[in-house]
Design a protein around this motif. Structure first.
Motif, PDB file in Angstrom:
ATOM      1  N   GLU A   1     -63.008 -14.180  -6.065  1.00 31.65           N
ATOM      2  CA  GLU A   1     -62.637 -13.851  -4.693  1.00 31.65           C
ATOM      3  C   GLU A   1     -63.878 -13.761  -3.804  1.00 31.65           C
ATOM      4  OE1 GLU A   1     -60.323 -13.511  -1.553  1.00 31.65           O
ATOM      5  OE2 GLU A   1     -59.629 -13.939  -3.600  1.00 31.65           O
ATOM      6  N   ASP A   2     -65.000 -13.286  -4.353  1.00 35.19           N
ATOM      7  CA  ASP A   2     -66.231 -13.222  -3.572  1.00 35.19           C
ATOM      8  C   ASP A   2     -66.722 -14.620  -3.215  1.00 35.19           C
ATOM      9  OD1 ASP A   2     -68.457 -11.598  -2.473  1.00 35.19           O
ATOM     10  OD2 ASP A   2     -69.630 -12.719  -3.948  1.00 35.19           O
ATOM     11  N   GLU A   3     -66.616 -15.545  -4.159  1.00 35.03           N
ATOM     12  CA  GLU A   3     -67.020 -16.934  -3.892  1.00 35.03           C
ATOM     13  C   GLU A   3     -66.088 -17.587  -2.876  1.00 35.03           C
ATOM     14  OE1 GLU A   3     -69.073 -18.302  -8.103  1.00 35.03           O
ATOM     15  OE2 GLU A   3     -66.882 -18.123  -8.004  1.00 35.03           O
ATOM     16  N   TRP A   4     -64.811 -17.205  -2.905  1.00 37.73           N
ATOM     17  CA  TRP A   4     -63.856 -17.774  -1.959  1.00 37.73           C
ATOM     18  C   TRP A   4     -64.223 -17.423  -0.524  1.00 37.73           C
ATOM     19  CZ3 TRP A   4     -60.770 -21.533  -1.399  1.00 37.73           C
ATOM     20  CH2 TRP A   4     -60.030 -22.044  -2.464  1.00 37.73           C
ATOM     21  N   ARG A   5     -64.871 -16.291  -0.299  1.00 40.37           N
ATOM     22  CA  ARG A   5     -65.211 -15.872   1.064  1.00 40.37           C
ATOM     23  C   ARG A   5     -66.167 -16.863   1.739  1.00 40.37           C
ATOM     24  NH1 ARG A   5     -65.685 -10.281  -1.232  1.00 40.37           N
ATOM     25  NH2 ARG A   5     -63.683  -9.271  -0.760  1.00 40.37           N
ATOM     26  N   HIS A   6     -66.884 -17.636   0.932  1.00 42.46           N
ATOM     27  CA  HIS A   6     -67.801 -18.641   1.486  1.00 42.46           C
ATOM     28  C   HIS A   6     -67.097 -19.973   1.726  1.00 42.46           C
ATOM     29  CE1 HIS A   6     -71.252 -16.004   0.740  1.00 42.46           C
ATOM     30  NE2 HIS A   6     -70.668 -15.711  -0.414  1.00 42.46           N
ATOM     31  N   ILE A   7     -65.848 -20.080   1.297  1.00 41.82           N
ATOM     32  CA  ILE A   7     -65.079 -21.330   1.424  1.00 41.82           C
ATOM     33  C   ILE A   7     -63.928 -21.167   2.408  1.00 41.82           C
ATOM     34  CG2 ILE A   7     -63.629 -22.990   0.210  1.00 41.82           C
ATOM     35  CD1 ILE A   7     -66.421 -23.207  -0.763  1.00 41.82           C
TER      36      ILE A   7
ATOM     37  N   ALA B   1     -73.036 -13.401   5.117  1.00 43.73           N
ATOM     38  CA  ALA B   1     -74.121 -12.413   5.089  1.00 43.73           C
ATOM     39  C   ALA B   1     -75.019 -12.535   6.316  1.00 43.73           C
ATOM     40  CB  ALA B   1     -74.953 -12.570   3.809  1.00 43.73           C
ATOM     41  N   ALA B   2     -74.413 -12.867   7.451  1.00 50.34           N
ATOM     42  CA  ALA B   2     -75.158 -12.987   8.702  1.00 50.34           C
ATOM     43  C   ALA B   2     -74.791 -11.841   9.636  1.00 50.34           C
ATOM     44  CB  ALA B   2     -74.845 -14.327   9.373  1.00 50.34           C
ATOM     45  N   LYS B   3     -75.666 -11.553  10.560  1.00 50.72           N
ATOM     46  CA  LYS B   3     -75.401 -10.507  11.527  1.00 50.72           C
ATOM     47  C   LYS B   3     -74.318 -10.979  12.489  1.00 50.72           C
ATOM     48  CE  LYS B   3     -77.586  -7.679  15.103  1.00 50.72           C
ATOM     49  NZ  LYS B   3     -78.839  -7.411  15.844  1.00 50.72           N
ATOM     50  N   PRO B   4     -73.251 -10.186  12.690  1.00 52.33           N
ATOM     51  CA  PRO B   4     -72.191 -10.599  13.613  1.00 52.33           C
ATOM     52  C   PRO B   4     -72.752 -10.805  15.021  1.00 52.33           C
ATOM     53  CG  PRO B   4     -71.476  -8.743  12.275  1.00 52.33           C
ATOM     54  CD  PRO B   4     -72.941  -8.912  12.026  1.00 52.33           C
ATOM     55  N   PRO B   5     -72.242 -11.791  15.763  1.00 48.90           N
ATOM     56  CA  PRO B   5     -72.722 -12.005  17.137  1.00 48.90           C
ATOM     57  C   PRO B   5     -72.359 -10.823  18.022  1.00 48.90           C
ATOM     58  CG  PRO B   5     -70.805 -13.391  16.655  1.00 48.90           C
ATOM     59  CD  PRO B   5     -71.214 -12.766  15.358  1.00 48.90           C
ATOM     60  N   SER B   6     -73.056 -10.716  19.136  1.00 51.71           N
ATOM     61  CA  SER B   6     -72.802  -9.622  20.076  1.00 51.71           C
ATOM     62  C   SER B   6     -71.412  -9.776  20.691  1.00 51.71           C
ATOM     63  CB  SER B   6     -73.849  -9.640  21.189  1.00 51.71           C
ATOM     64  OG  SER B   6     -73.699 -10.817  21.973  1.00 51.71           O
ATOM     65  N   ARG B   7     -70.959  -8.692  21.316  1.00 52.72           N
ATOM     66  CA  ARG B   7     -69.623  -8.721  21.933  1.00 52.72           C
ATOM     67  C   ARG B   7     -69.538  -9.815  22.995  1.00 52.72           C
ATOM     68  NH1 ARG B   7     -66.619  -3.527  24.796  1.00 52.72           N
ATOM     69  NH2 ARG B   7     -64.662  -4.627  25.336  1.00 52.72           N
ATOM     70  N   ALA B   8     -70.591  -9.958  23.806  1.00 58.45           N
ATOM     71  CA  ALA B   8     -70.591 -10.981  24.858  1.00 58.45           C
ATOM     72  C   ALA B   8     -70.566 -12.379  24.256  1.00 58.45           C
ATOM     73  CB  ALA B   8     -71.818 -10.809  25.759  1.00 58.45           C
ATOM     74  N   ALA B   9     -71.327 -12.569  23.160  1.00 60.41           N
ATOM     75  CA  ALA B   9     -71.359 -13.882  22.503  1.00 60.41           C
ATOM     76  C   ALA B   9     -70.011 -14.205  21.883  1.00 60.41           C
ATOM     77  CB  ALA B   9     -72.456 -13.900  21.448  1.00 60.41           C
ATOM     78  N   ARG B  10     -69.357 -13.174  21.315  1.00 57.58           N
ATOM     79  CA  ARG B  10     -68.038 -13.400  20.725  1.00 57.58           C
ATOM     80  C   ARG B  10     -67.018 -13.774  21.798  1.00 57.58           C
ATOM     81  NH1 ARG B  10     -69.076  -8.536  17.964  1.00 57.58           N
ATOM     82  NH2 ARG B  10     -67.306  -7.487  18.990  1.00 57.58           N
ATOM     83  N   LEU B  11     -67.076 -13.099  22.947  1.00 54.42           N
ATOM     84  CA  LEU B  11     -66.144 -13.401  24.022  1.00 54.42           C
ATOM     85  C   LEU B  11     -66.331 -14.834  24.510  1.00 54.42           C
ATOM     86  CD1 LEU B  11     -63.967 -12.513  26.022  1.00 54.42           C
ATOM     87  CD2 LEU B  11     -65.793 -11.634  27.506  1.00 54.42           C
ATOM     88  N   LYS B  12     -67.579 -15.251  24.650  1.00 54.15           N
ATOM     89  CA  LYS B  12     -67.846 -16.625  25.093  1.00 54.15           C
ATOM     90  C   LYS B  12     -67.324 -17.628  24.061  1.00 54.15           C
ATOM     91  CE  LYS B  12     -71.472 -19.781  26.645  1.00 54.15           C
ATOM     92  NZ  LYS B  12     -70.948 -20.896  25.837  1.00 54.15           N
ATOM     93  N   ARG B  13     -67.562 -17.327  22.776  1.00 52.37           N
ATOM     94  CA  ARG B  13     -67.109 -18.229  21.718  1.00 52.37           C
ATOM     95  C   ARG B  13     -65.576 -18.300  21.684  1.00 52.37           C
ATOM     96  NH1 ARG B  13     -67.143 -22.699  18.860  1.00 52.37           N
ATOM     97  NH2 ARG B  13     -66.744 -22.430  16.630  1.00 52.37           N
TER      98      ARG B  13
END
Length: 327
Positions: free
Chosen positions: A81-87, A125-137
């Motif tokens: 299941e951990d490997e599935w998170r990358h797929i 394992a990356a830092k989540p984008p900022s709230r403003a970046a998420r809204l734009k995306r």
């Protein structure tokens, strides 16, 4: 061409109180990068179970009997299941058939898309984008699926959107992780014909623009023909015919494929009565010996009741599993 997805002799059983359902029986499918495959067949033939098995979200009690599903040469059926998170959602995504079931009625569209972006970041394992970046995306994703008023939609709840808009939101969610393979499970179900045509056109545009590889599941032959370059016809857990869409839909060789196409109404004013395939899909707890279609097949002979037909090539890109495939 590069083979992206390969399903090799895949057999899947599901234990039940009444016995073991032999849901998938020796599925063999290969899909090249950038291709579009339509999987068509009656309800209950195993289309959705196969699609969910590709994504690793099949029935909990399902048991793989043989074969493998490979994505970029990785055996998906052996992943943790951990490997599935990358797929899942990142390399392979799925569009589900009922938006009101898969969208949370208590959260705005923007919140739900944002949560998907955060989940994908954490899986990598990356830092989540900022709230403003998420809204734009989120707005970019909505515009990518041809929603023009993205500012309003991100603030809307699912019940405030039409069925077609909700389906576009699900497509946007599926595209959030920039997948290589997109599985569309009955994406036009419960939509009127005009909206169906718009959704199919959108999917074609995404295939051409993003280079997506698509597997589309449907019982609607017309929808399959509108999107798919290749077609696989399923019956009772088996693939009975597979090949180029033009060849399969204009020159079918398997009696079941012929029956499906003969049951379609004409649009040129022809008033001929529709032909029906006699009988019903067999009970997969105790499927017929030999060819699973033989109890309903007009061409069946003694060999059909005793031996499972081997899949054989009858053209450059056309295979059929039938003892009496028509020339």
């Amino acid at each position: 061409m590069t083979t992206l997805l390969s399903i090799e002799n895949y057999r899947l059983d599901i234990p039940t109180f009444d016995g073991t359902l032999k849901v998938l029986d020796g599925i063999d499918i290969k899909l090249n990068q950038g291709d579009t495959l339509g999987i068509v067949g009656e309800s209950g033939c195993g289309k959705t179970v196969l699609a969910r098995s590709i994504l690793g979200i099949g029935p909990r009690r399902a048991r793989r009997v043989s074969g493998h599903i490979l994505f970029e040469k990785t055996k998906l059926d052996e992943l943790s299941e951990d490997e599935w998170r990358h797929i899942r959602g990142v390399k392979i995504s799925m569009i589900f058939q009922d938006p009101m079931t898969y969208l949370n009625p208590l959260l705005t569209i923007g919140r739900q898309l944002s949560d998907v972006l955060v989940a994908h970041s954490r899986a990598q394992a990356a830092k989540p984008p900022s709230r403003a970046a998420r809204l734009k995306r989120c707005k970019d994703l909505l515009e990518q699926v041809q929603i023009s008023d993205a500012d309003r939609v991100v603030r809307s709840y699912p019940h405030q959107l039409s069925g077609g808009m909700r389906q576009r939101v699900l497509i946007a969610m599926a595209l959030a992780g920039e997948p290589k393979l997109l599985i569309a499970d009955e994406p036009t179900t419960a939509l009127d014909v005009t909206i169906q045509a718009q959704i199919l056109k959108l999917l074609r545009d995404l295939v051409d623009r993003l280079g997506l590889t698509v597997v589309m599941i449907s019982h609607d032959v017309g929808a399959i023909a509108a999107l798919s370059r290749r077609v696989a016809v399923m019956y009772a857990g088996t693939v009975v015919e597979q090949g180029a869409a033009d060849d399969i839909l204009t020159r079918p060789r398997h009696p079941y494929t012929r029956g499906l196409l003969a049951a379609l109404p004409e649009i040129d004013g022809d008033t001929r009565p529709l032909e029906a395939i006699p009988g019903t899909i067999p009970n997969l707890i105790n499927p017929p010996a030999g060819c699973r279609f033989h109890p309903r097949c007009p061409r069946a002979t003694a060999i059909c009741t005793q031996e499972k037909p081997e899949t054989r090539s009858i053209g450059a890109d056309h295979v059929v599993a039938c003892h009496h495939a028509s020339p």
